[in-house]
Structures are given as C-alpha cells and as structure tokens.
Motif scaffolding. Structure first.
Motif, PDB file in Angstrom:
ATOM      1  N   GLU A   1     101.326 -25.725   7.247  1.00  0.00           N
ATOM      2  CA  GLU A   1     102.706 -26.458   7.457  1.00  0.00           C
ATOM      3  C   GLU A   1     102.776 -27.767   7.182  1.00  0.00           C
ATOM      4  N   GLN A   2     101.577 -28.459   7.587  1.00  0.00           N
ATOM      5  CA  GLN A   2     101.379 -30.124   6.927  1.00  0.00           C
ATOM      6  C   GLN A   2     101.380 -29.852   5.595  1.00  0.00           C
ATOM      7  N   LEU A   3     100.809 -29.227   4.771  1.00  0.00           N
ATOM      8  CA  LEU A   3     100.779 -29.230   3.389  1.00  0.00           C
ATOM      9  C   LEU A   3     101.979 -28.776   2.936  1.00  0.00           C
ATOM     10  N   ARG A   4     103.072 -28.303   3.565  1.00  0.00           N
ATOM     11  CA  ARG A   4     104.155 -27.497   3.110  1.00  0.00           C
ATOM     12  C   ARG A   4     103.601 -26.387   2.097  1.00  0.00           C
ATOM     13  N   MET A   5     102.951 -25.588   2.370  1.00  0.00           N
ATOM     14  CA  MET A   5     102.450 -24.233   1.651  1.00  0.00           C
ATOM     15  C   MET A   5     103.287 -23.207   2.269  1.00  0.00           C
ATOM     16  N   ILE A   6     103.484 -22.162   1.495  1.00  0.00           N
ATOM     17  CA  ILE A   6     104.147 -20.876   1.879  1.00  0.00           C
ATOM     18  C   ILE A   6     103.246 -20.052   2.419  1.00  0.00           C
ATOM     19  N   PHE A   7     103.452 -19.576   3.909  1.00  0.00           N
ATOM     20  CA  PHE A   7     102.804 -18.792   4.716  1.00  0.00           C
ATOM     21  C   PHE A   7     103.029 -17.177   4.430  1.00  0.00           C
ATOM     22  N   ASP A   8     102.350 -16.598   3.999  1.00  0.00           N
ATOM     23  CA  ASP A   8     102.657 -15.094   3.539  1.00  0.00           C
ATOM     24  C   ASP A   8     101.893 -14.081   4.591  1.00  0.00           C
ATOM     25  N   LEU A   9     102.663 -13.461   5.366  1.00  0.00           N
ATOM     26  CA  LEU A   9     102.091 -12.660   6.531  1.00  0.00           C
ATOM     27  C   LEU A   9     101.745 -11.268   6.075  1.00  0.00           C
ATOM     28  N   ALA A  10     101.864 -10.719   4.884  1.00  0.00           N
ATOM     29  CA  ALA A  10     101.410  -9.437   4.365  1.00  0.00           C
ATOM     30  C   ALA A  10     100.081  -9.206   4.695  1.00  0.00           C
ATOM     31  N   HIS A  11      99.610  -7.889   4.903  1.00  0.00           N
ATOM     32  CA  HIS A  11      98.109  -7.511   5.313  1.00  0.00           C
ATOM     33  C   HIS A  11      97.744  -8.005   6.760  1.00  0.00           C
ATOM     34  N   LEU A  12      98.350  -8.655   7.451  1.00  0.00           N
ATOM     35  CA  LEU A  12      98.039  -9.018   8.697  1.00  0.00           C
ATOM     36  C   LEU A  12      98.202  -7.854   9.834  1.00  0.00           C
ATOM     37  N   SER A  13      97.203  -7.757  10.740  1.00  0.00           N
ATOM     38  CA  SER A  13      97.265  -6.734  11.789  1.00  0.00           C
ATOM     39  C   SER A  13      98.672  -7.377  12.670  1.00  0.00           C
ATOM     40  N   ASP A  14      98.987  -6.612  13.454  1.00  0.00           N
ATOM     41  CA  ASP A  14     100.257  -6.780  14.229  1.00  0.00           C
ATOM     42  C   ASP A  14     100.041  -8.242  15.160  1.00  0.00           C
ATOM     43  N   PRO A  15      98.881  -8.102  15.963  1.00  0.00           N
ATOM     44  CA  PRO A  15      98.498  -9.157  16.677  1.00  0.00           C
ATOM     45  C   PRO A  15      98.461 -10.867  15.944  1.00  0.00           C
ATOM     46  N   SER A  16      97.874 -10.539  14.697  1.00  0.00           N
ATOM     47  CA  SER A  16      97.893 -11.740  13.680  1.00  0.00           C
ATOM     48  C   SER A  16      99.115 -12.219  13.483  1.00  0.00           C
ATOM     49  N   PHE A  17     100.056 -11.151  12.986  1.00  0.00           N
ATOM     50  CA  PHE A  17     101.265 -11.549  12.491  1.00  0.00           C
ATOM     51  C   PHE A  17     102.215 -12.328  13.793  1.00  0.00           C
ATOM     52  N   TRP A  18     101.985 -11.984  15.096  1.00  0.00           N
ATOM     53  CA  TRP A  18     102.774 -12.451  15.771  1.00  0.00           C
ATOM     54  C   TRP A  18     102.072 -13.999  16.274  1.00  0.00           C
ATOM     55  N   ASP A  19     100.561 -14.183  16.345  1.00  0.00           N
ATOM     56  CA  ASP A  19     100.145 -15.178  16.339  1.00  0.00           C
ATOM     57  C   ASP A  19     100.345 -16.452  15.354  1.00  0.00           C
ATOM     58  N   ALA A  20     100.570 -15.599  14.012  1.00  0.00           N
ATOM     59  CA  ALA A  20     100.737 -16.927  12.799  1.00  0.00           C
ATOM     60  C   ALA A  20     102.080 -17.378  13.127  1.00  0.00           C
ATOM     61  N   LEU A  21     103.135 -16.668  13.623  1.00  0.00           N
ATOM     62  CA  LEU A  21     104.419 -17.356  13.874  1.00  0.00           C
ATOM     63  C   LEU A  21     104.449 -18.348  14.900  1.00  0.00           C
ATOM     64  N   ASP A  22     103.488 -18.346  15.633  1.00  0.00           N
ATOM     65  CA  ASP A  22     103.428 -19.166  17.026  1.00  0.00           C
ATOM     66  C   ASP A  22     102.763 -20.451  16.223  1.00  0.00           C
ATOM     67  N   HIS A  23     102.181 -20.701  15.381  1.00  0.00           N
ATOM     68  CA  HIS A  23     101.559 -21.955  14.776  1.00  0.00           C
ATOM     69  C   HIS A  23     102.193 -22.427  13.412  1.00  0.00           C
ATOM     70  N   TYR A  24     103.428 -21.846  13.232  1.00  0.00           N
ATOM     71  CA  TYR A  24     104.062 -22.265  11.761  1.00  0.00           C
ATOM     72  C   TYR A  24     105.375 -21.979  12.063  1.00  0.00           C
ATOM     73  N   THR A  25     106.160 -23.080  11.730  1.00  0.00           N
ATOM     74  CA  THR A  25     107.480 -22.976  12.036  1.00  0.00           C
ATOM     75  C   THR A  25     108.453 -22.977  10.840  1.00  0.00           C
ATOM     76  N   LEU A  26     107.847 -23.247   9.576  1.00  0.00           N
ATOM     77  CA  LEU A  26     108.906 -22.913   8.442  1.00  0.00           C
ATOM     78  C   LEU A  26     109.271 -21.533   8.144  1.00  0.00           C
ATOM     79  N   PRO A  27     110.257 -21.247   7.243  1.00  0.00           N
ATOM     80  CA  PRO A  27     110.356 -19.764   6.864  1.00  0.00           C
ATOM     81  C   PRO A  27     109.171 -19.029   6.394  1.00  0.00           C
TER      82      PRO A  27
END
Ligand code: ZN
Length: 348
Positions: free
Chosen positions: A175-201
């Motif tokens: 988010e700081q670097l303004r990079m795209i976070f791509d959630l493909a391949h993540l486990s379901d818990p990882s998917f939801w965790d990821a969204l707790d730490h990244y607020t951009l689309p």
C-alpha cells in the motif's frame, strides 16, 4: 469452430484489451538462452495482435518451477526482469506500465503495454527486497502460489492459515509503495487477512467462481461480493479445471456462466480477463504433469478459445449472454485499468 462477429472485433480493436495474468516472461529469458533475443516481438506479438490484446501483466518471478528453473531463485528473477525490460524498451511501440500516467497511455491503445508482476514471494526475504523489485518496475504482487511461504499460506495447504507477521508487513508496504495487491492463489484465511492490511482496491487476476466450479483456486460468493464492495476486479481464468468439474464441459458458454454469476454478485465493473494462457510452454507443462503424475489433459483451456489468438471467441460468448457494449468495454480492459490507475497514482 465458433468465431467472433465483426461487431465484437470492432469493439476490441477500438478499446484496450488487458490480459491480467500471463507467465511468458520466463519464456523471453529461456529463448535468449537459445539465442533468440527478441522473442517478445518476434514470437509473442503476432499472437497478441491476432487476439487483439493491448496490455499484458507478466509474471517475472514466482513460487513455482518450470522444468529445472525455480522461479523464486533471485538470480533467475534478475535475469527474467532484465530480459523482459530489455525486450520491451528495444521496441518503440512497447511500453512498461509503472504509473497512472502509463495507465492513461495504455487506455489509448497506442502500442502494447506490459506490467511486471510476482506470483509468489518466496524469493522476497525482507521489505528491502520488495522495494528493490519495485525500483525495477514490478508493480503487482501475488503473495503465494499454492503452497506456504514466509508471507502466507496458499490455497493448496491442507490446513491453511492466513498471513504471517511478515506477510502483513508486506501487505502494508504494498500500500505504501502503491503496488497492486493480487489475491489469486491465497488460502481463504490469507484472502481475508490480506484485506485487513490493504485498503486500496484489490485484484484477483486469474480466478473463477467456486459456486460453479468447486475448486480451491476459485472464489466463494462472499469473497466475490467483497471484491465488488472494495471496487476491485476479478480476472476470469480460462483453464478448464477452474471452469467446470467436468473439464470436457468447459465451453466458452460455461465460462460465460462464471461472468454472469460474478456480475450478479459484484457488478460487471468487477470483471476482467485473466486467461492464464500457457500454450507457449505447453511442452514444459506436460513434462511437469508427468513428473507429478497428474492427468495429461489437466492443462486444457476453455474449448474454442484455447490460445490468445482465439480470445475474441470468448468475448462473443459474453455478448451472446447479454453483456452490453459498455460492460464488454469494461471487461476487456476498462475495469482493470481503472484499478491500475487508482493504485499506481504517486508512482513514477
Ligand atoms: Zn497462477
């Protein structure tokens, strides 16, 4: 064989067509070893032109191997990034997408645009390594392949957890670097965790709907709704195994079912194209399937649109299902570019 109508071809030639996930950067490097220094222009561009693709997101490193090449090896990553950047900058009509300004240029469909991406960060041992990759033009990051790494658990782990402390720091740094976070391949818990730490689309570059094809690589309805709520995009994957449990039934119309389903949950503005085409290294894929004792037809693609050259056939299937021209323009590339532009602002 089905074909695309003149109307669909006109639509595709007038608007940006974005492939949100492809692995052929490794091929650019491999072909250089064979003495072919311009595979991007000489071998891939003709196929992209025929498929009317104007922008590609290319995997330059990841947590998987192709033949004997381990894509997380840092020396290999350097080689792939170096080969990819050289082959792009050698061609006046090729452009690297680093910033919102570059995205605006890609939206004009002038020349062919490329974004560099990671598919697993096993080779990224600390945030400094991530920042170095950003400095060398990488702009999109998937944390894992199907397995676990230092950052997170992938969807193939038997009892998956979510993001590690390091993985959470990576998400915040993206988010700081303004990079795209791509959630493909993540486990379901990882998917939801990821969204707790990244607020951009967020982006899910190459996944379908689990309600239609119950595969761990596909998204649940709840996940699809959340991507829609956050203004993100989901790139449809053209691999048969992610389209229908019976791979023989993976037609373009069946893949269009996934588009209709995702659109109903998250809106057509959440749809993109992430075909994951692999025809250019199918011989390596077949050796990999044999090695892991997997069925030889596992890597088949949607029937009728098996390679990038036939991409328009699938767009025709979407039109046949009632997607309007405006919706199709978004699915072709407008939706992906909208997110890329938002996230890559403040880059240069
Ligand atoms: Zn993948």
């Amino acid at each position: 064989m089905k074909t695309a109508s003149d109307r669909i071809r006109a639509l595709m030639s007038a608007h940006p067509v974005v492939d949100t996930h492809s692995d052929y950067a490794i091929e650019l490097y491999r072909r250089e070893q064979d003495g072919v220094s311009d595979a991007l222009a000489s071998e891939h561009l003709p196929a992209l032109r025929e498929g009317m693709v104007s922008m590609e997101v290319l995997t330059v490193a990841g947590d998987f191997d192709i033949d004997t090449l381990k894509l997380w090896d840092q020396r290999l990553t350097r080689g792939v990034i170096d080969a990819t950047r050289r082959q792009i900058t050698a061609h006046a009509d090729f452009h690297i997408v680093r910033s919102a300004e570059d995205v605006a240029h890609a939206a004009k469909r002038e020349g062919t645009h490329f974004m560099l991406a990671l598919e697993g960060i096993r080779g990224v041992e600390d945030l400094a390594a991530l920042r170095m990759l950003h400095a060398f033009d990488v702009r999109a990051v998937i944390l894992t392949h199907n397995e676990r790494n230092l950052a997170a658990d992938g969807c193939g782990e038997p009892q998956p957890g979510g993001l590690s402390k390091f993985g959470r720091a990576v998400a915040r740094e993206l988010e700081q670097l303004r990079m795209i976070f791509d959630l493909a391949h993540l486990s379901d818990p990882s998917f939801w965790d990821a969204l707790d730490h990244y607020t951009l689309p967020p982006v899910v570059s190459h996944s379908n709907a689990r309600a239609l094809c119950d595969h761990r690589r596909n998204l649940t309805d709840e996940q699809i709704r959340e991507i829609g709520r956050r203004g993100g995009v989901i790139g449809l994957n053209f691999l048969a195994m992610f389209i229908d449990a019976d791979r023989g039934s993976a037609t373009t119309d069946r893949l269009a079912d996934h588009a209709v389903h995702i659109s109903a949950l998250a809106g057509a503005q959440s749809l993109a194209l992430g075909p994951d085409y692999a025809d250019y290294y199918m011989d390596a894929m077949l050796r990999w399937l044999q090695r892991d004792q997997l069925p030889a037809d596992l890597m088949t693609f949607v029937h009728g649109a098996e390679t990038v050259r036939t991409l328009p056939v699938f767009i025709q299937a979407l039109a046949d299902r009632g997607f309007s021209d405006d919706e199709l323009i978004g699915i072709l590339g407008g939706n992906a570019l909208r997110i890329y532009s938002t996230v890559l602002s403040h880059n240069n």
